[in-house]
Motif scaffolding. Structure first.
Motif, PDB file in Angstrom:
ATOM      1  N   ASP A   1       1.331  -4.090 -18.150  1.00  0.00           N
ATOM      2  CA  ASP A   1       0.747  -4.057 -19.496  1.00  0.00           C
ATOM      3  C   ASP A   1       0.667  -2.633 -20.035  1.00  0.00           C
ATOM      4  OD1 ASP A   1       0.477  -6.775 -19.340  1.00  0.00           O
ATOM      5  OD2 ASP A   1      -1.615  -6.717 -18.664  1.00  0.00           O
ATOM      6  N   ILE A   2       0.370  -1.671 -19.175  1.00  0.00           N
ATOM      7  CA  ILE A   2       0.287  -0.277 -19.632  1.00  0.00           C
ATOM      8  C   ILE A   2       1.648   0.233 -20.089  1.00  0.00           C
ATOM      9  CG2 ILE A   2      -0.243   2.077 -18.899  1.00  0.00           C
ATOM     10  CD1 ILE A   2      -2.315   0.928 -17.015  1.00  0.00           C
TER      11      ILE A   2
ATOM     12  N   ARG B   1       4.218  13.200 -13.011  1.00  0.00           N
ATOM     13  CA  ARG B   1       4.734  12.439 -14.152  1.00  0.00           C
ATOM     14  C   ARG B   1       6.096  11.814 -13.860  1.00  0.00           C
ATOM     15  NH1 ARG B   1       5.038  17.158 -17.935  1.00  0.00           N
ATOM     16  NH2 ARG B   1       5.585  18.024 -15.905  1.00  0.00           N
ATOM     17  N   ALA B   2       6.362  11.532 -12.587  1.00  0.00           N
ATOM     18  CA  ALA B   2       7.583  10.856 -12.132  1.00  0.00           C
ATOM     19  C   ALA B   2       8.843  11.628 -12.484  1.00  0.00           C
ATOM     20  CB  ALA B   2       7.654   9.432 -12.699  1.00  0.00           C
ATOM     21  N   TRP B   3       8.771  12.961 -12.483  1.00  0.00           N
ATOM     22  CA  TRP B   3       9.950  13.777 -12.786  1.00  0.00           C
ATOM     23  C   TRP B   3      10.721  14.178 -11.544  1.00  0.00           C
ATOM     24  CZ3 TRP B   3      12.228  14.708 -17.330  1.00  0.00           C
ATOM     25  CH2 TRP B   3      11.506  14.433 -18.497  1.00  0.00           C
ATOM     26  N   TYR B   4      10.218  13.845 -10.354  1.00  0.00           N
ATOM     27  CA  TYR B   4      10.903  14.197  -9.115  1.00  0.00           C
ATOM     28  C   TYR B   4      11.812  13.038  -8.724  1.00  0.00           C
ATOM     29  CZ  TYR B   4      11.558  16.139  -4.424  1.00  0.00           C
ATOM     30  OH  TYR B   4      12.098  16.670  -3.285  1.00  0.00           O
TER      31      TYR B   4
ATOM     32  N   VAL C   1       2.438   7.575 -17.827  1.00  0.00           N
ATOM     33  CA  VAL C   1       2.602   7.632 -16.370  1.00  0.00           C
ATOM     34  C   VAL C   1       1.331   8.147 -15.716  1.00  0.00           C
ATOM     35  CG1 VAL C   1       3.916   8.711 -14.514  1.00  0.00           C
ATOM     36  CG2 VAL C   1       5.093   7.892 -16.552  1.00  0.00           C
ATOM     37  N   GLN C   2       0.689   9.145 -16.304  1.00  0.00           N
ATOM     38  CA  GLN C   2      -0.570   9.636 -15.751  1.00  0.00           C
ATOM     39  C   GLN C   2      -1.663   8.575 -15.839  1.00  0.00           C
ATOM     40  OE1 GLN C   2      -1.225  13.235 -17.952  1.00  0.00           O
ATOM     41  NE2 GLN C   2       0.132  14.467 -16.646  1.00  0.00           N
ATOM     42  N   GLN C   3      -1.649   7.762 -16.889  1.00  0.00           N
ATOM     43  CA  GLN C   3      -2.601   6.658 -16.981  1.00  0.00           C
ATOM     44  C   GLN C   3      -2.358   5.637 -15.878  1.00  0.00           C
ATOM     45  OE1 GLN C   3      -2.519   4.627 -20.748  1.00  0.00           O
ATOM     46  NE2 GLN C   3      -4.149   3.185 -20.186  1.00  0.00           N
ATOM     47  N   VAL C   4      -1.086   5.395 -15.558  1.00  0.00           N
ATOM     48  CA  VAL C   4      -0.770   4.504 -14.438  1.00  0.00           C
ATOM     49  C   VAL C   4      -1.332   5.067 -13.136  1.00  0.00           C
ATOM     50  CG1 VAL C   4       1.130   3.613 -13.032  1.00  0.00           C
ATOM     51  CG2 VAL C   4       1.266   3.496 -15.511  1.00  0.00           C
ATOM     52  N   GLY C   5      -1.271   6.404 -12.978  1.00  0.00           N
ATOM     53  CA  GLY C   5      -1.848   7.015 -11.786  1.00  0.00           C
ATOM     54  C   GLY C   5      -3.350   6.808 -11.699  1.00  0.00           C
ATOM     55  N   ARG C   6      -4.049   6.946 -12.836  1.00  0.00           N
ATOM     56  CA  ARG C   6      -5.503   6.718 -12.818  1.00  0.00           C
ATOM     57  C   ARG C   6      -5.826   5.268 -12.515  1.00  0.00           C
ATOM     58  NH1 ARG C   6      -4.976  10.281 -17.317  1.00  0.00           N
ATOM     59  NH2 ARG C   6      -4.946   8.506 -18.746  1.00  0.00           N
ATOM     60  N   VAL C   7      -5.062   4.338 -13.075  1.00  0.00           N
ATOM     61  CA  VAL C   7      -5.284   2.917 -12.791  1.00  0.00           C
ATOM     62  C   VAL C   7      -4.978   2.614 -11.324  1.00  0.00           C
ATOM     63  CG1 VAL C   7      -4.455   0.597 -13.315  1.00  0.00           C
ATOM     64  CG2 VAL C   7      -4.885   2.210 -15.165  1.00  0.00           C
TER      65      VAL C   7
ATOM     66  N   ASP D   1       0.819  -1.211   0.000  1.00  0.00           N
ATOM     67  CA  ASP D   1       0.000   0.000   0.000  1.00  0.00           C
ATOM     68  C   ASP D   1       0.855   1.264   0.000  1.00  0.00           C
ATOM     69  OD1 ASP D   1      -2.261  -1.478  -0.088  1.00  0.00           O
ATOM     70  OD2 ASP D   1      -2.802  -1.228   2.021  1.00  0.00           O
ATOM     71  N   ARG D   2       1.974   1.236   0.709  1.00  0.00           N
ATOM     72  CA  ARG D   2       2.891   2.382   0.649  1.00  0.00           C
ATOM     73  C   ARG D   2       3.415   2.579  -0.768  1.00  0.00           C
ATOM     74  NH1 ARG D   2       7.336   0.828   4.789  1.00  0.00           N
ATOM     75  NH2 ARG D   2       8.387   2.564   3.719  1.00  0.00           N
ATOM     76  N   THR D   3       3.682   1.490  -1.461  1.00  0.00           N
ATOM     77  CA  THR D   3       4.164   1.599  -2.845  1.00  0.00           C
ATOM     78  C   THR D   3       3.086   2.168  -3.753  1.00  0.00           C
ATOM     79  OG1 THR D   3       5.539  -0.361  -2.417  1.00  0.00           O
ATOM     80  CG2 THR D   3       5.290   0.336  -4.697  1.00  0.00           C
ATOM     81  N   TRP D   4       1.816   1.766  -3.547  1.00  0.00           N
ATOM     82  CA  TRP D   4       0.723   2.291  -4.367  1.00  0.00           C
ATOM     83  C   TRP D   4       0.525   3.790  -4.126  1.00  0.00           C
ATOM     84  CZ3 TRP D   4      -1.327   0.156  -8.447  1.00  0.00           C
ATOM     85  CH2 TRP D   4      -1.339  -1.224  -8.585  1.00  0.00           C
ATOM     86  N   ARG D   5       0.593   4.197  -2.870  1.00  0.00           N
ATOM     87  CA  ARG D   5       0.426   5.626  -2.580  1.00  0.00           C
ATOM     88  C   ARG D   5       1.565   6.458  -3.184  1.00  0.00           C
ATOM     89  NH1 ARG D   5      -1.097   3.475   2.562  1.00  0.00           N
ATOM     90  NH2 ARG D   5       1.001   3.924   3.362  1.00  0.00           N
TER      91      ARG D   5
END
Length: 927
Positions: free
Chosen positions: A906-907, A782-785, A853-859, A769-773
């Protein structure tokens, strides 16, 4: 003794913490813990050895001349002293010689032997030489001798990475290193004097400076595997230090023990005179600091830049005043495209050892002021260089970062940051604005009255509000920094240990040619840009007269100012005039063949390549510009473009030819310790250096790559800035590999036989759950940090076994442009010049990765809601009620988690942009 100790404690009841220095308790000297090992002192024994040897030779000569010297005819008069020496040695063994003479010769011989033997022992401890690592004792399992030999081999290999141990990692004894050692290893009997003497001499002559003993231990408390290490130094009064390091595995404990050993040995050796350990010489170096720096450097060499920044941050937490580590941090930040953060890091390193007001006052001084006040300026600067030997190189890096104004301004005015990254960028901008206003206001001041300073400071703040004017200000600041640095570098020759590849020749070229070229382009781009950005009028430049440039007359010699002003006004630069300027700046080094170094050729190539910006179309200087500004030069002047390209390619060939096999220890490259200069230069030229942005689109540069860098494969055209597409490809592969590891890990957990219970599953789900958050926060930006990416790597590594992490080579290195595989490289492989299509294609691929990456966030949000039914709350409630959920139910939870991570894989599995690393076939990776 005990009574006296008790009385001493009664007289001084204060705790040990009272001795720590603070503003409220000031002592005459620092209470820093000294090194636990004795300090080697080879110099006194060297002097004694020379004196005793000279005395022995004089005594032998006197003995030879005391009797009748055999006469002989010889045409070699220079060999007469050697003949007398042999005669003296022969008479020393002659029984007819007086006894007191023979005893005196023997005494001098023994004194010389003892002196040179002690010098050898002290020198091996100071250099350091070979380290005698004894066989490990296995106290955990005396019958398992193979484990002890294996861990000793890993221990020796760990020492070899820092040059403390010779390049040998076998589990047997130390190999022979000289002729006596080889003779001493030959079999023989004790009755043969010729066999006994070499063995005896080999035993008397020191071979190692330190001896290390280790014992393997095991306990029930975690971490349960330990290695007890004892380091003994043979220098001076023999001393030792001991400790026990514990780890979750035998390899982990062995690695920690090796780091502890090196941290104790290094401060008393000459390695402490090198960066970044100068401030820890003869002090107790913290093991955590040594481990953090070496782990960061190892990941930096492997291009795992997020992890490298993480470990560098840990090193700076333990040693925040270390300028060398801060320069390494800035180098990683530049590789990651964090140019504004790199500028702030360099500035922070500058502020560590000197007051801001003093640095500013020294920056804005004239030559006559420095002669008039020698104690205020030259001598104070000499003292600063003596205290901080890296100061010249640090100021050089800071000035170069200022001169790279295009990428700094782009990062300064970017509006794509969100969340924590936006807060950090705003803080850096506020800090740099305050610094630039207080440091560079003389650029815009005419010094007419007291109010002029406030007006100039307001103008500096306004210039930093628009991209075009900010570029001009940064380049003017870089020009002044190079001017002052060129004069201060002459003082570095008076300080031992400060000579580096930042020579006065390089600084003269940067001041007279390279920095004026960049300023000229910024000035003319400002003249073309007639926009209004943030309410600031940028049309203050008119008739090609830069008012701020005129203010430099006050600080520069007249002849030098006119030369630089001519260079600024002559944009677009003529190839012939630029070549004359290059030769003039390097004329003191062109006195004969081979006098120029590879960095001299590199600077000349960068100047010629940067001159192409005056003849080729350039992108818009700011996001608000509607069309690209027209280049100042004539677009149809192919002859000038061809000459500049030809000059640049010739200089690049000279760079790679002269760099060849030099040891990697660069000024502006911050290269690795495992590759040569030539390989790093090829990567820097092909992808990183912004000076070659226009040259990379030419056919001549492509032919150079095919000939020298990448034979037998096609070379795609490179965009002007390849950093964004490299980081985008890295982000995609990082998330893909991390999700694949987690998916595989959940599948392995639910495979029979089932060994876990509900408590183990709760622990796994908490980490998941920590990894998902964290993944949701990464998707927002967009994972730029970089910090989010580093935390993601550590969470995945914590959840998955190290063997599987090593199999997939996670986290992946940041790829270079040549390792990118593009599905449809439209506009990148064409032989015709299509610069706009190249930039458009790269921008399209970068946007595609951002969307994925944003699609991964929505999923992630959807899957988090789906797992709420059987989540942590449910399992905790079941555990609290004392129920025992069935094995099939627990396996179903694991299978569902694996399916969720498979959805993320898959994404991220499309082939529009991927990375293909080239590794040796038989390489063996281990955790």
């Amino acid at each position: 003794m005990d009574n006296r100790h008790d009385h001493a404690e009664q007289r001084n009841p204060r705790p040990e913490s009272w001795k720590v220095r603070s503003p409220h308790r000031i002592f005459s000297k620092a209470r820093t813990a000294p090194s636990p090992l004795p300090i080697p002192k080879p110099a006194p024994w060297l002097v004694l050895g020379i004196v005793s040897t000279v005395a022995l030779l004089l005594a032998l000569d006197r003995l030879a001349r005391s009797g009748a010297v055999p006469t002989g005819q010889s045409d070699w008069e220079l060999l007469e002293p050697f003949r007398l020496l042999l005669i003296g040695v022969a008479r020393a063994f002659d029984r007819s010689t007086e006894l007191w003479r023979r005893i005196g010769i023997l005494f001098l011989f023994l004194a010389a032997f003892v002196a040179w033997r002690n010098f050898r022992r002290e020198w091996l401890a100071h250099r350091p030489g070979a380290v005698d690592v004894r066989d490990f004792e296995n106290a955990a399992d005396a019958n398992d001798t193979g484990r002890a030999a294996y861990l000793k081999s890993r221990f020796c290999r760990q020492l070899a990475t820092t040059s403390i141990y010779p390049p040998y990692a076998g589990p047997t004894t130390l190999p022979a290193q000289n002729f006596l050692d080889v003779l001493g290893e030959e079999p023989g009997t004790f009755t043969n004097p010729l066999a006994v003497l070499p063995k005896f001499m080999a035993r008397l002559w020191p071979r190692t400076g330190y001896m290390i003993r280790a014992t393997l231990q095991e306990r029930k408390q975690e971490p349960c595997y330990g290695v007890s290490v004892t380091v003994t130094s043979f220098a001076g009064a023999t001393g030792s230090a001991t400790t026990t390091e514990w780890g979750m595995t035998w390899e982990d404990a062995t690695c920690k023990a090796a780091y502890w050993t090196m941290a104790k040995i290094l401060p008393v050796t000459r390695l402490a005179d090198e960066a970044p350990w100068r401030t820890w010489r003869l002090r107790d170096l913290p093991t955590g600091l040594f481990e953090a720096y070496n782990e960061a450097k190892k990941r930096h060499d492997e291009r795992r830049l997020d992890d490298a920044l993480w470990w560098y941050r840990e090193a700076l937490r333990l040693d925040p005043f270390n300028s060398d580590i801060r320069m390494m941090v800035a180098s990683v930040q530049e590789d990651l495209g964090l140019f504004l953060a790199a500028l702030d890091t360099y500035h922070g390193a500058l502020c560590l050892g000197e007051l801001e007001s003093r640095y500013t006052a020294s920056l804005w001084t004239r030559r006559r002021d420095r002669w008039r006040h020698p104690f205020r300026y030259p001598i104070s600067m000499l003292w600063a260089i003596r205290r901080r030997r890296e100061l010249i190189r640090l100021r050089y890096q800071y000035a170069k970062t200022l001169a790279y104004s295009e990428r700094t301004a782009e990062d300064w005015f970017a509006v794509d940051a969100v969340g924590e990254r936006k807060v950090l960028r705003d803080q850096i901008k506020d800090r740099l604005i305050a610094v630039f206003v207080g440091r560079y206001w003389p650029l815009l001041s005419s010094f007419r009255d007291a109010a002029d300073r406030a007006e100039a400071q307001q103008q500096v703040k306004e210039m930093l509000g628009a991209p075009a004017t900010a570029r001009v200000l940064l380049n003017l600041a870089a020009l002044q920094e190079f001017h002052r640095l060129h004069e201060d570098a002459a003082l570095a020759w008076l300080v031992r240990g400060t000579r580096s590849e930042v020579t006065r020749g390089l600084l003269r070229f940067a001041r007279d040619v390279w920095a004026p070229l960049r300023l000229a382009r910024a000035v003319h781009d400002l003249a073309q840009d007639q926009l209004t950005v943030a309410g600031v009028e940028v049309g203050w430049f008119a008739e090609q007269k830069l008012m701020a440039m005129r203010n430099l007359r006050r600080w520069w010699p007249r002849r030098l100012y006119r030369r630089v002003e001519t260079m600024v006004r002559s944009w677009p630069v003529q190839p012939e005039s630029l070549r004359d300027a290059v030769i003039r700046a390097q004329r003191r080094h062109r006195l004969g063949p081979g006098r120029l170094g590879y960095l001299d050729y590199y600077q000349a190539a960068a100047a010629y390549a940067y001159g192409l910006y005056g003849y080729l179309p350039v992108p818009p200087p700011s996001p608000a510009a509607g069309v690209a500004p027209a280049p100042p030069g004539e677009l149809g002047d192919d002859q000038r473009q061809r000459l500049l390209t030809e000059y640049a390619v010739i200089e690049l060939q000279s760079v790679l030819a002269s760099a060849g096999s030099k040891v990697a220890g660069q000024v502006s490259l911050q290269a690795t310790t495992q590759t040569g200069v030539a390989s790093r230069l090829r990567s820097w030229i092909a992808s990183s250096d912004p000076d070659f942005g226009r040259l990379r689109g030419s056919d001549d540069f492509r032919f150079l790559q095919l000939d020298l860098d990448q034979p037998m494969r096609s070379v795609l055209r490179r965009p002007e800035n390849v950093t964004r597409i490299r980081i985008a490809a890295y982000v995609k592969k990082l998330l893909h590999d991390g999700a694949a590891l987690l998916e595989r890990n959940w599948h392995q957990r639910c495979e029979p036989p089932w060994r876990a219970d509900v408590h183990d599953l709760i622990k796994w789900l908490e980490l998941d759950d920590r990894t998902w958050r964290l993944l949701a926060r990464m998707a927002e930006d967009r994972a730029w940090y970089w910090l989010h990416r580093a935390q993601f790597c550590r969470l995945v590594t914590e959840a998955v076994e190290l063997v599987h992490v090593a199999d997939l080579r996670f986290p992946p290195p940041v790829p270079v442009f040549d390792e990118l595989v593009i599905e449809k490289p439209d506009g990148l492989e064409s032989l015709s010049r299509r610069d706009q299509s190249v930039e458009a294609r790269v921008a399209e691929l970068t946007r595609h990765v951002d969307e994925v990456v944003q699609q991964v966030g929505r999923v992630t949000a959807t899957l988090s809601a789906a797992t709420a039914e059987v989540g942590l709350a449910t399992l905790r409630r079941v555990d609290a009620e004392g129920e025992r959920p069935g094995v099939e139910r627990l396996r179903a939870v694991c299978g569902r988690r694996a399916a969720h991570w498979q959805r993320v894989v898959d994404i991220l599995s499309d082939d529009r942009l991927r990375v293909e690393f080239v590794d040796p076939v038989n390489i063996q990776l281990e955790p």
